[in-house]
Design a protein around this motif. Sequence first.
Motif, short mmCIF file in Angstrom:
data_model
loop_
_atom_site.label_atom_id
_atom_site.label_comp_id
_atom_site.label_asym_id
_atom_site.label_seq_id
_atom_site.Cartn_x
_atom_site.Cartn_y
_atom_site.Cartn_z
N VAL A 188 0.85 -1.19 0.00
CA VAL A 188 0.00 0.00 0.00
C VAL A 188 0.88 1.25 0.00
CG1 VAL A 188 -1.71 1.34 1.31
CG2 VAL A 188 -1.96 -1.14 1.12
N THR A 189 1.95 1.23 0.76
CA THR A 189 2.86 2.36 0.84
C THR A 189 3.58 2.61 -0.48
OG1 THR A 189 3.21 1.97 3.19
CG2 THR A 189 4.85 3.33 2.07
N ALA A 213 -4.49 -1.94 6.14
CA ALA A 213 -3.87 -3.27 6.08
C ALA A 213 -4.55 -4.22 7.08
CB ALA A 213 -2.37 -3.18 6.36
N ALA A 214 -4.81 -3.73 8.27
CA ALA A 214 -5.49 -4.54 9.28
C ALA A 214 -6.91 -4.89 8.82
CB ALA A 214 -5.53 -3.81 10.62
N TYR A 215 -7.58 -3.93 8.20
CA TYR A 215 -8.92 -4.18 7.69
C TYR A 215 -8.90 -5.26 6.60
CZ TYR A 215 -13.23 -3.48 5.06
OH TYR A 215 -14.41 -3.69 4.39
N VAL A 216 -7.94 -5.20 5.70
CA VAL A 216 -7.83 -6.19 4.63
C VAL A 216 -7.64 -7.58 5.21
CG1 VAL A 216 -6.35 -7.00 2.73
CG2 VAL A 216 -7.07 -4.60 2.83
N LEU A 217 -6.75 -7.71 6.18
CA LEU A 217 -6.53 -9.02 6.80
C LEU A 217 -7.78 -9.51 7.54
CD1 LEU A 217 -2.89 -8.82 8.17
CD2 LEU A 217 -3.75 -10.19 6.26
N GLU A 218 -8.44 -8.61 8.22
CA GLU A 218 -9.67 -8.96 8.94
C GLU A 218 -10.73 -9.46 7.97
OE1 GLU A 218 -11.71 -6.55 12.32
OE2 GLU A 218 -12.62 -5.88 10.43
N GLN A 219 -10.91 -8.75 6.85
CA GLN A 219 -11.92 -9.14 5.87
C GLN A 219 -11.53 -10.44 5.16
OE1 GLN A 219 -14.77 -8.13 5.92
NE2 GLN A 219 -14.63 -6.29 6.76
#
Length: 111
Positions: free
Chosen positions: A76-77, A99-105
Amino acid sequence: MLKMMQIVCLILLLFTTTFTLPANASDTANGAQIFSVHCAGCHINGSNIIRRGKNLKKQALKKYNMDSIEAITSIVTNGKSNMSAYKDRLNEQEIHDVAAYVLEQAAKDWR
């Protein structure tokens, strides 16, 4: 007097480390909002409208070694191939949150 100052410093140290969040604490609600604004155009529901196999589903993330906060944060960076870099548009915390949201989803199969 020195003993009293040491006690006060110790109490302050304990208080701040106990009641403050770590710098990298994720806010997945914020990550969801950022994702909807900056990412969903190409990655709606974890898919990829540009390159089908390079989606954000758990299996693809694992296959391409993108199944960690560090790996997703890096892409992303800095971007890669067709993926744009977001270092000039998002700050570090926002990138970490998305990034945390992507992993969670991905763990929920984007449901």
